[in-house]
Design a protein around this motif. Structure first.
Motif, PDB file in Angstrom:
ATOM      1  N   MET A   1       0.842  -1.207   0.000  1.00  0.00           N
ATOM      2  CA  MET A   1       0.000   0.000   0.000  1.00  0.00           C
ATOM      3  C   MET A   1       0.874   1.253   0.000  1.00  0.00           C
ATOM      4  SD  MET A   1      -3.347  -0.224   0.118  1.00  0.00           S
ATOM      5  CE  MET A   1      -3.786  -1.697  -0.779  1.00  0.00           C
ATOM      6  N   PRO A   2       0.402   2.273  -0.638  1.00  0.00           N
ATOM      7  CA  PRO A   2       1.164   3.524  -0.630  1.00  0.00           C
ATOM      8  C   PRO A   2       1.217   4.105   0.782  1.00  0.00           C
ATOM      9  CG  PRO A   2      -1.053   3.875  -1.429  1.00  0.00           C
ATOM     10  CD  PRO A   2      -0.899   2.404  -1.259  1.00  0.00           C
ATOM     11  N   ARG A   3       2.277   4.817   1.092  1.00  0.00           N
ATOM     12  CA  ARG A   3       2.363   5.440   2.421  1.00  0.00           C
ATOM     13  C   ARG A   3       1.244   6.462   2.567  1.00  0.00           C
ATOM     14  NH1 ARG A   3       7.274   7.895   2.697  1.00  0.00           N
ATOM     15  NH2 ARG A   3       8.111   5.903   2.015  1.00  0.00           N
ATOM     16  N   ASP A   4       1.034   7.245   1.543  1.00  0.00           N
ATOM     17  CA  ASP A   4      -0.200   8.034   1.556  1.00  0.00           C
ATOM     18  C   ASP A   4      -0.764   8.148   0.151  1.00  0.00           C
ATOM     19  OD1 ASP A   4       1.543   9.802   0.452  1.00  0.00           O
ATOM     20  OD2 ASP A   4       1.249  11.381   1.936  1.00  0.00           O
ATOM     21  N   PHE A   5      -2.062   8.338   0.109  1.00  0.00           N
ATOM     22  CA  PHE A   5      -2.808   8.393  -1.135  1.00  0.00           C
ATOM     23  C   PHE A   5      -3.164   9.863  -1.353  1.00  0.00           C
ATOM     24  CE2 PHE A   5      -6.022   7.782  -4.206  1.00  0.00           C
ATOM     25  CZ  PHE A   5      -5.912   6.494  -4.705  1.00  0.00           C
ATOM     26  N   LYS A   6      -2.801  10.397  -2.520  1.00  0.00           N
ATOM     27  CA  LYS A   6      -2.887  11.842  -2.728  1.00  0.00           C
ATOM     28  C   LYS A   6      -4.237  12.269  -3.333  1.00  0.00           C
ATOM     29  CE  LYS A   6       1.118  10.860  -4.718  1.00  0.00           C
ATOM     30  NZ  LYS A   6       1.509   9.741  -3.857  1.00  0.00           N
ATOM     31  N   ILE A   7      -4.705  13.397  -2.896  1.00  0.00           N
ATOM     32  CA  ILE A   7      -5.933  13.979  -3.452  1.00  0.00           C
ATOM     33  C   ILE A   7      -5.587  15.324  -4.091  1.00  0.00           C
ATOM     34  CG2 ILE A   7      -8.262  14.832  -2.951  1.00  0.00           C
ATOM     35  CD1 ILE A   7      -8.275  12.974  -0.480  1.00  0.00           C
ATOM     36  N   PHE A   8      -5.817  15.419  -5.396  1.00  0.00           N
ATOM     37  CA  PHE A   8      -5.655  16.693  -6.114  1.00  0.00           C
ATOM     38  C   PHE A   8      -7.041  17.182  -6.529  1.00  0.00           C
ATOM     39  CE2 PHE A   8      -1.797  14.241  -7.109  1.00  0.00           C
ATOM     40  CZ  PHE A   8      -0.804  15.153  -6.797  1.00  0.00           C
ATOM     41  N   TYR A   9      -7.145  18.470  -6.796  1.00  0.00           N
ATOM     42  CA  TYR A   9      -8.414  19.010  -7.278  1.00  0.00           C
ATOM     43  C   TYR A   9      -8.119  20.247  -8.106  1.00  0.00           C
ATOM     44  CZ  TYR A   9      -7.542  21.862  -3.135  1.00  0.00           C
ATOM     45  OH  TYR A   9      -6.939  22.659  -2.201  1.00  0.00           O
ATOM     46  N   ASN A  10      -9.038  20.608  -8.976  1.00  0.00           N
ATOM     47  CA  ASN A  10      -8.784  21.868  -9.665  1.00  0.00           C
ATOM     48  C   ASN A  10      -9.496  23.000  -8.947  1.00  0.00           C
ATOM     49  OD1 ASN A  10     -11.338  21.856 -10.764  1.00  0.00           O
ATOM     50  ND2 ASN A  10     -10.651  22.272 -12.840  1.00  0.00           N
ATOM     51  N   GLU A  11      -9.112  24.201  -9.311  1.00  0.00           N
ATOM     52  CA  GLU A  11      -9.396  25.378  -8.478  1.00  0.00           C
ATOM     53  C   GLU A  11     -10.885  25.630  -8.235  1.00  0.00           C
ATOM     54  OE1 GLU A  11      -7.405  28.311 -10.814  1.00  0.00           O
ATOM     55  OE2 GLU A  11      -8.289  27.450 -12.614  1.00  0.00           O
ATOM     56  N   ASN A  12     -11.749  25.105  -9.138  1.00  0.00           N
ATOM     57  CA  ASN A  12     -13.173  25.389  -8.979  1.00  0.00           C
ATOM     58  C   ASN A  12     -13.915  24.384  -8.114  1.00  0.00           C
ATOM     59  OD1 ASN A  12     -12.915  27.624 -10.698  1.00  0.00           O
ATOM     60  ND2 ASN A  12     -13.027  26.272 -12.478  1.00  0.00           N
ATOM     61  N   VAL A  13     -13.208  23.385  -7.625  1.00  0.00           N
ATOM     62  CA  VAL A  13     -13.873  22.390  -6.775  1.00  0.00           C
ATOM     63  C   VAL A  13     -13.858  22.903  -5.330  1.00  0.00           C
ATOM     64  CG1 VAL A  13     -13.788  20.022  -5.915  1.00  0.00           C
ATOM     65  CG2 VAL A  13     -13.214  20.491  -8.307  1.00  0.00           C
ATOM     66  N   PRO A  14     -15.048  23.082  -4.731  1.00  0.00           N
ATOM     67  CA  PRO A  14     -15.106  23.671  -3.381  1.00  0.00           C
ATOM     68  C   PRO A  14     -14.447  22.799  -2.318  1.00  0.00           C
ATOM     69  CG  PRO A  14     -17.302  23.534  -4.394  1.00  0.00           C
ATOM     70  CD  PRO A  14     -16.370  22.785  -5.282  1.00  0.00           C
ATOM     71  N   ASP A  15     -13.875  23.446  -1.312  1.00  0.00           N
ATOM     72  CA  ASP A  15     -13.182  22.745  -0.226  1.00  0.00           C
ATOM     73  C   ASP A  15     -14.060  21.718   0.484  1.00  0.00           C
ATOM     74  OD1 ASP A  15     -10.931  24.133  -0.712  1.00  0.00           O
ATOM     75  OD2 ASP A  15     -11.112  25.514   0.993  1.00  0.00           O
ATOM     76  N   ASP A  16     -15.349  22.059   0.661  1.00  0.00           N
ATOM     77  CA  ASP A  16     -16.180  21.128   1.442  1.00  0.00           C
ATOM     78  C   ASP A  16     -16.389  19.814   0.699  1.00  0.00           C
ATOM     79  OD1 ASP A  16     -17.913  22.585  -0.350  1.00  0.00           O
ATOM     80  OD2 ASP A  16     -19.602  21.735   0.722  1.00  0.00           O
TER      81      ASP A  16
END
Ligand SMILES: [Zn+2]
Length: 163
Positions: A1-16
């Motif tokens: 398993m990866p040590r951590d799994f990354k989450i990316f988003y583009n600028e228009n995706v709201p934080d919530d």
């Protein structure tokens, strides 16, 4: 398993939405998920005739930086082989989901969790399960946000194998 799994988003995706996705992923997979930040899709992956990004091309570009074990939320429509999709994932690589056609953060998180399952090595499942294919919107709404017992067992074995 990866040590951590990354989450990316583009600028228009709201934080919530991003926070909600991270919470559901942590619940299902008990891994460390890391919200990395904004990543802008490359314009050469845009298909002008379909007004959508080509999901496979976007993943290929991530592969060039050797970025693996990630999910990426974007607000523009996605296509795979010229067909519109909610999301797309490749085993041991990464996944991408569009928020453009999914009305609630619950649905978005469920779709992300399905493709993250694929990245982590789970296969499509025919039980009443998160890993069943949501071939239509109705199915996505009604399928559960958790793994069935078979997939839970498979996932435990995968975790041991990668460890
Ligand atoms: Zn299952």
């Amino acid at each position: 398993m990866p040590r951590d799994f990354k989450i990316f988003y583009n600028e228009n995706v709201p934080d919530d939405i991003v926070d909600h996705v991270e919470m559901l992923l942590r619940d299902i997979y008990s891994l460390s998920f890391r919200i990395v930040g904004v990543r802008i899709p490359r314009q050469d992956c845009w298909d002008d005739s379909k007004h959508s990004f080509d999901a496979k091309a976007l993943l290929r570009n991530m592969g060039r930086d050797s970025t693996t074990f990630f999910t990426w939320l974007i607000d523009k429509p996605l296509i795979v082989n010229q067909e519109n999709v909610y999301g797309y994932g490749e085993t041991l690589k990464g996944s991408i989901v569009t928020t453009s056609k999914l009305a609630t953060k619950t649905l978005i998180a469920k779709e992300v969790a399905f493709h993250v399952g694929t990245v982590l090595g789970l296969k499509k499942c025919s039980e009443d399960c998160l890993m069943s294919v949501s071939e239509n919107f109705e199915r996505l709404i009604h399928k559960p946000s958790i793994l069935c017992n078979m997939c839970k067992m498979k996932y435990q074995r995968l975790k041991i194998r990668y460890a």
